[in-house]
Each structure stands twice: as C-alpha cells, then as structure tokens.
Design a protein around this motif. Structure first.
Motif, PDB file in Angstrom:
ATOM      1  N   LYS A  21       0.828  -1.207   0.000  1.00 43.14           N
ATOM      2  CA  LYS A  21       0.000   0.000   0.000  1.00 43.14           C
ATOM      3  C   LYS A  21       0.860   1.254   0.000  1.00 43.14           C
ATOM      4  N   GLU A  22       1.918   1.257   0.785  1.00 42.39           N
ATOM      5  CA  GLU A  22       2.814   2.407   0.848  1.00 42.39           C
ATOM      6  C   GLU A  22       3.492   2.632  -0.500  1.00 42.39           C
ATOM      7  N   LEU A  23       3.916   1.555  -1.134  1.00 39.40           N
ATOM      8  CA  LEU A  23       4.539   1.664  -2.455  1.00 39.40           C
ATOM      9  C   LEU A  23       3.549   2.201  -3.479  1.00 39.40           C
ATOM     10  N   GLN A  24       2.313   1.727  -3.451  1.00 35.57           N
ATOM     11  CA  GLN A  24       1.292   2.217  -4.376  1.00 35.57           C
ATOM     12  C   GLN A  24       1.047   3.708  -4.174  1.00 35.57           C
ATOM     13  N   GLN A  25       0.961   4.136  -2.923  1.00 36.32           N
ATOM     14  CA  GLN A  25       0.728   5.552  -2.626  1.00 36.32           C
ATOM     15  C   GLN A  25       1.887   6.409  -3.124  1.00 36.32           C
ATOM     16  N   LYS A  26       3.110   5.956  -2.867  1.00 36.04           N
ATOM     17  CA  LYS A  26       4.276   6.703  -3.336  1.00 36.04           C
ATOM     18  C   LYS A  26       4.302   6.770  -4.855  1.00 36.04           C
ATOM     19  N   THR A  27       3.961   5.662  -5.502  1.00 41.42           N
ATOM     20  CA  THR A  27       3.933   5.636  -6.969  1.00 41.42           C
ATOM     21  C   THR A  27       2.903   6.629  -7.496  1.00 41.42           C
ATOM     22  N   GLU A  28       1.719   6.649  -6.890  1.00 37.98           N
ATOM     23  CA  GLU A  28       0.682   7.593  -7.316  1.00 37.98           C
ATOM     24  C   GLU A  28       1.137   9.034  -7.109  1.00 37.98           C
ATOM     25  N   ASN A  29       1.783   9.312  -5.970  1.00 40.21           N
ATOM     26  CA  ASN A  29       2.276  10.663  -5.705  1.00 40.21           C
ATOM     27  C   ASN A  29       3.328  11.073  -6.727  1.00 40.21           C
ATOM     28  N   TYR A  30       4.257  10.168  -7.028  1.00 39.19           N
ATOM     29  CA  TYR A  30       5.295  10.479  -7.999  1.00 39.19           C
ATOM     30  C   TYR A  30       4.702  10.679  -9.391  1.00 39.19           C
ATOM     31  N   GLN A  74       1.726  11.801 -10.073  1.00 37.64           N
ATOM     32  CA  GLN A  74       1.071  13.106 -10.050  1.00 37.64           C
ATOM     33  C   GLN A  74       2.109  14.224 -10.190  1.00 37.64           C
ATOM     34  N   GLN A  75       3.218  14.102  -9.480  1.00 42.07           N
ATOM     35  CA  GLN A  75       4.274  15.110  -9.595  1.00 42.07           C
ATOM     36  C   GLN A  75       4.835  15.157 -11.014  1.00 42.07           C
ATOM     37  N   ILE A  76       4.987  14.004 -11.628  1.00 43.06           N
ATOM     38  CA  ILE A  76       5.485  13.947 -13.008  1.00 43.06           C
ATOM     39  C   ILE A  76       4.501  14.638 -13.947  1.00 43.06           C
ATOM     40  N   ARG A  77       3.195  14.366 -13.778  1.00 42.11           N
ATOM     41  CA  ARG A  77       2.183  15.016 -14.620  1.00 42.11           C
ATOM     42  C   ARG A  77       2.230  16.535 -14.445  1.00 42.11           C
ATOM     43  N   GLU A  78       2.339  16.995 -13.206  1.00 42.67           N
ATOM     44  CA  GLU A  78       2.399  18.433 -12.955  1.00 42.67           C
ATOM     45  C   GLU A  78       3.635  19.055 -13.585  1.00 42.67           C
ATOM     46  N   GLN A  79       4.771  18.371 -13.469  1.00 45.02           N
ATOM     47  CA  GLN A  79       5.997  18.888 -14.067  1.00 45.02           C
ATOM     48  C   GLN A  79       5.896  18.913 -15.597  1.00 45.02           C
ATOM     49  N   GLN A  80       5.263  17.894 -16.168  1.00 47.39           N
ATOM     50  CA  GLN A  80       5.092  17.875 -17.623  1.00 47.39           C
ATOM     51  C   GLN A  80       4.194  19.022 -18.076  1.00 47.39           C
ATOM     52  N   GLU A  81       3.149  19.313 -17.298  1.00 50.32           N
ATOM     53  CA  GLU A  81       2.272  20.426 -17.636  1.00 50.32           C
ATOM     54  C   GLU A  81       3.028  21.747 -17.547  1.00 50.32           C
ATOM     55  N   LYS A  82       3.878  21.891 -16.531  1.00 49.64           N
ATOM     56  CA  LYS A  82       4.686  23.098 -16.416  1.00 49.64           C
ATOM     57  C   LYS A  82       5.637  23.227 -17.593  1.00 49.64           C
ATOM     58  N   PHE A  92       0.309  24.656 -11.461  1.00 46.39           N
ATOM     59  CA  PHE A  92      -0.152  24.619 -12.851  1.00 46.39           C
ATOM     60  C   PHE A  92      -1.341  25.532 -13.075  1.00 46.39           C
ATOM     61  N   SER A  93      -2.290  25.594 -12.150  1.00 46.86           N
ATOM     62  CA  SER A  93      -3.489  26.416 -12.347  1.00 46.86           C
ATOM     63  C   SER A  93      -3.107  27.881 -12.514  1.00 46.86           C
ATOM     64  N   GLN A  94      -2.158  28.359 -11.729  1.00 48.40           N
ATOM     65  CA  GLN A  94      -1.735  29.751 -11.856  1.00 48.40           C
ATOM     66  C   GLN A  94      -0.948  29.972 -13.139  1.00 48.40           C
ATOM     67  N   LEU A  95      -0.147  28.989 -13.522  1.00 45.85           N
ATOM     68  CA  LEU A  95       0.588  29.100 -14.781  1.00 45.85           C
ATOM     69  C   LEU A  95      -0.382  29.165 -15.955  1.00 45.85           C
ATOM     70  N   SER A  96      -1.425  28.376 -15.875  1.00 45.82           N
ATOM     71  CA  SER A  96      -2.434  28.363 -16.928  1.00 45.82           C
ATOM     72  C   SER A  96      -3.138  29.714 -17.014  1.00 45.82           C
ATOM     73  N   GLU A  97      -3.463  30.285 -15.866  1.00 42.61           N
ATOM     74  CA  GLU A  97      -4.089  31.608 -15.844  1.00 42.61           C
ATOM     75  C   GLU A  97      -3.160  32.647 -16.467  1.00 42.61           C
ATOM     76  N   LYS A  98      -1.884  32.583 -16.138  1.00 46.61           N
ATOM     77  CA  LYS A  98      -0.920  33.527 -16.691  1.00 46.61           C
ATOM     78  C   LYS A  98      -0.832  33.397 -18.212  1.00 46.61           C
TER      79      LYS A  98
END
Length: 107
Positions: free
Chosen positions: A28-37, A39-47, A89-95
């Motif tokens: 469960k801990e590994l799954q949670q960490k994987t999901e968090n990572y 999400q961070q990757i998606r956010e960085q890609q959007e940036k 990302f939301s603020q970057l999108s607004e900008k």
C-alpha cells in the motif's frame, strides 16, 4: 510434547500473519508513493508544456521584431511572466491566458 508443538505452530502462524500484514502495508505504501510520484510527473510535464508555449510565443515575437524593426510595438515582459517556475499549474495556466489576451490586444 503436543502442547509444545501447538505453541510452535501458534508462534509460526502469528509470525506468518505479521509478515503478511507487513507485506500488505509495504504494498500500500509503495502504491501511494507511486501515485504521488506520477502526479508530480504530470504536474511537471504540464509546467514544461506551458514553459515551452511561452518560449515559442516569445520566439515568434522576437522574430516579428527582427523582421519589422520599428514597426511592431514590442511586448514588454513583466517580471511575473519571467518567474513562473514556482507557481502551481493552475496559476501558470491563468498567466498563459492573460498573455494570450495581451497578445490579442497588441494585434
């Protein structure tokens, strides 16, 4: 002797049960960490996509300035347009939307 075997079986079962619980917790801990990572990757890609979009826009403005020397009203970069890497990302999108609106007004 039977009592000793029973105690050993109980201890072995308890150790097995605890190992299974530890394994389930680790999974469960590994799954949670994987999901968090992820999400961070998606956010960085959007940036990155937003930054690339801003770079492309600036390059096109620079090309227009170089092509028309003096006929084009230059776009003045605002300080907040330059330092966008720490924003969510939301603020970057607004900008980006604000920049697009400014661009439309300058045309």
């Amino acid at each position: 002797m039977d009592k000793n075997i029973g105690e050993q079986l109980n201890k072995a079962y308890e150790a097995y049960r605890q190992a299974c619980m530890d394994r389930d917790h680790a999974v469960k801990e590994l799954q949670q960490k994987t999901e968090n990572y992820m999400q961070q990757i998606r956010e960085q890609q959007e940036k990155i996509e937003l930054q690339n979009s801003i770079i492309a826009k600036l390059k096109s403005q620079l090309a227009a300035l170089n092509a028309n020397r003096g006929n084009v009203h230059p776009y003045v970069l605002m300080h907040e347009d330059i330092e966008t890497s720490n924003l969510p990302f939301s603020q970057l999108s607004e900008k980006l939307n604000v920049i697009k609106q400014r661009e439309e007004l300058l045309k």
